[in-house]
Design a protein around this motif. Structure first.
Motif, PDB file in Angstrom:
ATOM      1  N   LEU A   1       0.813  -1.221   0.000  1.00  0.00           N
ATOM      2  CA  LEU A   1       0.000   0.000   0.000  1.00  0.00           C
ATOM      3  C   LEU A   1       0.848   1.273   0.000  1.00  0.00           C
ATOM      4  O   LEU A   1       0.407   2.309  -0.495  1.00  0.00           O
ATOM      5  N   ALA A   2       2.042   1.210   0.575  1.00  0.00           N
ATOM      6  CA  ALA A   2       2.876   2.404   0.723  1.00  0.00           C
ATOM      7  C   ALA A   2       3.869   2.514  -0.441  1.00  0.00           C
ATOM      8  O   ALA A   2       4.271   1.511  -1.047  1.00  0.00           O
ATOM      9  N   GLU A   3       4.260   3.739  -0.744  1.00  0.00           N
ATOM     10  CA  GLU A   3       5.302   3.979  -1.739  1.00  0.00           C
ATOM     11  C   GLU A   3       6.667   3.566  -1.193  1.00  0.00           C
ATOM     12  O   GLU A   3       7.481   2.985  -1.889  1.00  0.00           O
ATOM     13  N   ARG A   4       6.901   3.897   0.074  1.00  0.00           N
ATOM     14  CA  ARG A   4       8.126   3.507   0.766  1.00  0.00           C
ATOM     15  C   ARG A   4       7.784   3.227   2.226  1.00  0.00           C
ATOM     16  O   ARG A   4       6.839   3.791   2.766  1.00  0.00           O
ATOM     17  N   TRP A   5       8.597   2.407   2.856  1.00  0.00           N
ATOM     18  CA  TRP A   5       8.444   2.204   4.297  1.00  0.00           C
ATOM     19  C   TRP A   5       9.792   1.799   4.863  1.00  0.00           C
ATOM     20  O   TRP A   5      10.696   1.390   4.139  1.00  0.00           O
ATOM     21  N   GLY A   6       9.939   1.931   6.166  1.00  0.00           N
ATOM     22  CA  GLY A   6      11.198   1.585   6.781  1.00  0.00           C
ATOM     23  C   GLY A   6      11.190   1.813   8.270  1.00  0.00           C
ATOM     24  O   GLY A   6      10.153   2.117   8.880  1.00  0.00           O
ATOM     25  N   THR A   7      12.382   1.677   8.858  1.00  0.00           N
ATOM     26  CA  THR A   7      12.555   1.814  10.305  1.00  0.00           C
ATOM     27  C   THR A   7      13.594   2.883  10.592  1.00  0.00           C
ATOM     28  O   THR A   7      14.653   2.924   9.946  1.00  0.00           O
ATOM     29  N   ARG A   8      13.297   3.727  11.544  1.00  0.00           N
ATOM     30  CA  ARG A   8      14.244   4.746  11.999  1.00  0.00           C
ATOM     31  C   ARG A   8      14.467   4.555  13.490  1.00  0.00           C
ATOM     32  O   ARG A   8      13.517   4.591  14.285  1.00  0.00           O
ATOM     33  N   TYR A   9      15.732   4.378  13.880  1.00  0.00           N
ATOM     34  CA  TYR A   9      16.044   4.140  15.285  1.00  0.00           C
ATOM     35  C   TYR A   9      16.321   5.470  15.991  1.00  0.00           C
ATOM     36  O   TYR A   9      16.968   6.370  15.444  1.00  0.00           O
ATOM     37  N   LEU A  10      15.844   5.558  17.219  1.00  0.00           N
ATOM     38  CA  LEU A  10      16.034   6.727  18.065  1.00  0.00           C
ATOM     39  C   LEU A  10      16.862   6.325  19.278  1.00  0.00           C
ATOM     40  O   LEU A  10      17.057   5.123  19.538  1.00  0.00           O
ATOM     41  N   PRO A  11      17.360   7.289  20.037  1.00  0.00           N
ATOM     42  CA  PRO A  11      18.118   6.912  21.244  1.00  0.00           C
ATOM     43  C   PRO A  11      17.335   5.993  22.176  1.00  0.00           C
ATOM     44  O   PRO A  11      17.922   5.153  22.866  1.00  0.00           O
ATOM     45  N   ALA A  12      16.010   6.138  22.205  1.00  0.00           N
ATOM     46  CA  ALA A  12      15.166   5.253  23.019  1.00  0.00           C
ATOM     47  C   ALA A  12      14.000   4.784  22.159  1.00  0.00           C
ATOM     48  O   ALA A  12      12.992   5.474  22.018  1.00  0.00           O
ATOM     49  N   GLY A  13      14.163   3.639  21.510  1.00  0.00           N
ATOM     50  CA  GLY A  13      13.083   3.093  20.720  1.00  0.00           C
ATOM     51  C   GLY A  13      13.308   3.230  19.226  1.00  0.00           C
ATOM     52  O   GLY A  13      14.427   3.454  18.751  1.00  0.00           O
ATOM     53  N   LYS A  14      12.196   3.105  18.507  1.00  0.00           N
ATOM     54  CA  LYS A  14      12.268   3.140  17.043  1.00  0.00           C
ATOM     55  C   LYS A  14      10.981   3.710  16.490  1.00  0.00           C
ATOM     56  O   LYS A  14       9.958   3.824  17.183  1.00  0.00           O
ATOM     57  N   VAL A  15      11.014   4.062  15.200  1.00  0.00           N
ATOM     58  CA  VAL A  15       9.853   4.545  14.473  1.00  0.00           C
ATOM     59  C   VAL A  15       9.713   3.708  13.213  1.00  0.00           C
ATOM     60  O   VAL A  15      10.672   3.575  12.442  1.00  0.00           O
ATOM     61  N   ILE A  16       8.503   3.118  13.014  1.00  0.00           N
ATOM     62  CA  ILE A  16       8.187   2.457  11.751  1.00  0.00           C
ATOM     63  C   ILE A  16       7.381   3.467  10.939  1.00  0.00           C
ATOM     64  O   ILE A  16       6.362   3.977  11.411  1.00  0.00           O
ATOM     65  N   TRP A  17       7.823   3.727   9.719  1.00  0.00           N
ATOM     66  CA  TRP A  17       7.180   4.765   8.928  1.00  0.00           C
ATOM     67  C   TRP A  17       6.781   4.225   7.558  1.00  0.00           C
ATOM     68  O   TRP A  17       7.355   3.256   7.067  1.00  0.00           O
ATOM     69  N   ALA A  18       5.813   4.875   6.968  1.00  0.00           N
ATOM     70  CA  ALA A  18       5.353   4.515   5.625  1.00  0.00           C
ATOM     71  C   ALA A  18       4.887   5.777   4.920  1.00  0.00           C
ATOM     72  O   ALA A  18       4.245   6.646   5.535  1.00  0.00           O
ATOM     73  N   GLU A  19       5.226   5.895   3.638  1.00  0.00           N
ATOM     74  CA  GLU A  19       4.856   7.072   2.831  1.00  0.00           C
ATOM     75  C   GLU A  19       3.894   6.654   1.727  1.00  0.00           C
ATOM     76  O   GLU A  19       4.090   5.624   1.076  1.00  0.00           O
TER      77      GLU A  19
END
Length: 669
Positions: free
Chosen positions: A640-658
């Motif tokens: 469904l998404a054009e792009r998606w991925g994972t971004r790591y933060l100092p505490a945790g992570k972000v799953i994103w989709a465009e």
């Protein structure tokens, strides 16, 4: 004793004449009779009756003192010395001695010509090839030979030679150099394209590889066939003799050199033909060296240009202008890049590989490619530079065994990531000059960003600095060629850059123009890369955030909130896909992640959905089998998404989709 004196007088190889005070010839020895062609009964006759030329007659009859005065007598040049016989000065007679200097002067003239030719060849050795420029080297040859050897000199080279390539015998030539004693001669002008006919001296020289001597151009039909109208003008102008010599380097003929004579009425001879061949042979070596350098330089420039970004990617976080100014000589390793990241963020990169040439350009390309790949990991600037530093160290180790390959030590880099949501910019640098920030009110600052060692040294971490940039701030990144100079310290260069930025216009383009005009040296010894980025902020009405309790029932509330926000943004077409994407991502966060969980949507060039949780465990896309009850969530997200991925933060992570925006008036430009 008289008989002895008389024998000596007639035996010497110098003419002797004795005249009385009235100008009557009293005595003339055998050499004097031969040199002046005197008649048998010359003695006892007045000098006016001897048939001598007027100047010689006047001297002999005057009795005045003369020392080595030269008189032409027939085909001879005679040096005459004369002294009165009366020491008191009364004109009672004179003694005249004569010697033939014709052969001596001829030998002296030939010696002088030989000396001048040797000087010319010496000057050719030191004066031709002072640069690695083909056209300039050709001009140096023509300038040297005029007027010392010829009245006009022209150099015609194949077009491909000027570009550094191999000569093409079937192609046309270009008049690369022309020098003459006058500017109005009707010869082809400089830059004129020429195709020589086979019968012309130039055509014969190119075909045979040998020099051609045309003694009389008005009697040379082969030369006149090249251009009858122009050849008639050349002859009428007074140019009467020609030497053409092919410019040969090994087995290649690069072009042809022409020597034209007009003022000196004697045509060129065989000795001058040999001199012309020697001059051209020496120049051919320099021209071929310049051709080879031009080829290598063109290859390096082509490689470098192909490795630099041709266009900037589309993004809304920054308004960007840039300049890339190559060094005057050689190809450097300066580079820059603009890389869109997840969450509407943008990375700016500026790097510099010390040195010039193909190795620097190739190394620059490898580092730029590595940064592209590392940026996809969404790493903080300091961690990305650490990976780049490790890569450079491995490159040096791999190439250490090759003595012909230089190490990469001396590479520097600055990596900055700007977030239009938080209006903050994270910056790290590896031995690179610090960035400059122009605040919206015009204040110029050089933020304190830890320098870090150059890439490839290893062993030390790279620290990042966080800069808060209000909307409308200008972030300026550059390479050391802009601020460093042999004439002054880098602090002076930074201060001059500050002055240029303070007086620049507000737009990035105006800023680039002002900085280049103020800081670019007349003869740049190093490349200059410059990026000016004016910050934009994503307005609050384009951001939506919701905290999500660790309760499966909260997923329905998230879907409802998303539906309302998309309707508010006019993106109803994306409702179904967005609800499905967020449902899967939130469910995964609840099952495999950790609290707190938060959802964020950004309405920018794309619709960006982000789900944050405190776990560092990364999800993996897999294909579920027919009997699996789950495992299809990320597969649906990827579809469904054009792009998606994972971004790591100092505490945790972000799953994103465009997701791409539908074409509608509400879509952000």
């Amino acid at each position: 004793m008289y008989e002895h004196h008389d024998a000596v007088l007639h035996a010497v190889r110098e003419g002797v004449m004795i005249l009385d005070g009235d100008g009557t010839l009293l005595l003339a020895n055998d050499e004097a009779r031969r040199l002046f062609s005197l008649p048998e009964d010359a003695e006892g006759r007045h000098v006016r009756d001897l048939g001598l030329d007027p100047d010689t007659t006047e001297l002999l009859s005057s009795g005045r003192t003369a020392t080595d005065e030269v008189f032409p007598v027939g085909d001879r040049l005679l040096a005459v010395n004369q002294r009165p016989t009366d020491p008191a000065g009364r004109h009672r007679g004179s003694v005249t001695s004569v010697r033939d200097t014709t052969e001596l002067r001829a030998l002296s003239g030939r010696a002088e010509e030989s000396r001048e030719r040797l000087n010319m060849l010496y000057d050719a050795g030191v004066g031709i090839g002072t640069s690695l420029d083909v056209a300039r080297t050709a001009q140096e040859l023509s300038d040297l030979a005029v007027p010392r050897f010829a009245d006009f000199v022209t150099v015609d080279l194949f077009e491909s030679v000027l570009a550094g390539g191999q000569p093409d015998a079937a192609a046309s030539l270009r008049r690369t150099a022309r020098t003459g004693v006058d500017e109005d001669a009707p010869l082809y002008p400089r830059d004129h394209q020429i195709r020589f006919v086979e019968s012309s001296p130039h055509g014969r020289s190119l075909a045979t590889g040998r020099a051609v001597l045309e003694l009389r151009l008005d009697e040379a039909p082969g030369w006149q066939a090249q251009d009858k109208e122009r050849s008639a003008q050349v002859v009428e102008y007074g140019i009467h003799s020609l030497i053409t010599v092919p410019l040969r380097a090994g087995s290649m003929t690069l072009g042809v050199v022409s020597f034209w004579r007009s003022r000196k009425q004697v045509p060129f001879d065989e000795e001058e033909l040999a001199l012309a061949e020697e001059l051209v042979a020496r120049a051919a070596v320099s021209i071929d060296n310049a051709r080879r350098y031009t080829r290598e330089h063109s290859m390096a420039v082509t490689l470098q240009r192909s490795l630099l970004p041709r266009t900037l990617p589309e993004q809304n976080a920054l308004e960007i202008a840039y300049r890339y100014l190559p060094a005057q000589a050689g190809v450097g390793g300066d580079w820059f890049d603009v890389l869109p990241l997840s969450g509407a963020r943008v990375a700016l990169v500026v790097g510099d590989v010390v040195g010039h040439g193909l190795h620097a350009a190739a190394t620059m390309g490898r580092l730029r490619t590595a940064v592209h790949n590392f940026s996809a990991l969404d790493l903080p600037p300091g961690e990305l530079l650490a990976l780049l530093d490790e890569l450079v160290g491995r490159i040096d180790q791999d190439e250490a065994q090759d003595e012909h390959v230089a190490p990469v030590i001396g590479a520097t880099c600055l990596y900055a990531v700007y977030d239009p949501v938080s209006r903050r910019c994270a910056v790290a640098r590896a031995g690179h000059p610090p960035p400059a920030v122009v605040r919206p009110d015009g204040r110029v600052e050089f933020p304190d960003v830890p320098a870090g060692p150059p890439l490839g040294l290893g062993g030390l971490p790279f620290e990042s600095a966080e800069l808060e940039l209000p909307e409308g701030s200008r972030l300026v990144l550059y390479t050391d060629g802009l601020v460093e100079d042999r004439a002054h310290d880098i602090d002076v260069g930074l201060e001059r850059l500050r002055e240029a930025l303070a007086g620049a216009g507000e737009s990035p383009e105006e800023t680039c123009r002002a900085v280049v005009e103020a800081r670019r040296p007349a003869k740049a010894a190093d490349d200059i890369a410059l990026i000016v980025a004016r910050t934009r902020a994503l307005s609050a009405d384009r951001i939506a955030e919701w905290p999500v309790p660790s309760d499966p029932a909260a997923v329905g509330e998230v879907r409802a909130a998303v539906t309302r926000k998309l309707a508010e943004w006019g993106l109803d077409e994306l409702t179904f896909g967005t609800e499905l994407i967020l449902s899967e991502l939130v469910t995964n966060a609840m099952r495999h992640g950790g609290a707190p969980i938060q959802v964020r949507m950004l309405y920018e060039r794309h619709l960006i959905c982000e789900v944050y949780d405190s776990s560092s465990t990364a999800p993996h896309l897999r294909y579920a089998t027919m009997t699996d009850e789950g495992g299809r969530g990320l597969f649906l997200v990827a579809q469904l998404a054009e792009r998606w991925g994972t971004r790591y933060l100092p505490a945790g992570k972000v799953i994103w989709a465009e997701q791409n925006l539908p074409e509608s008036p509400g879509a952000m430009s």
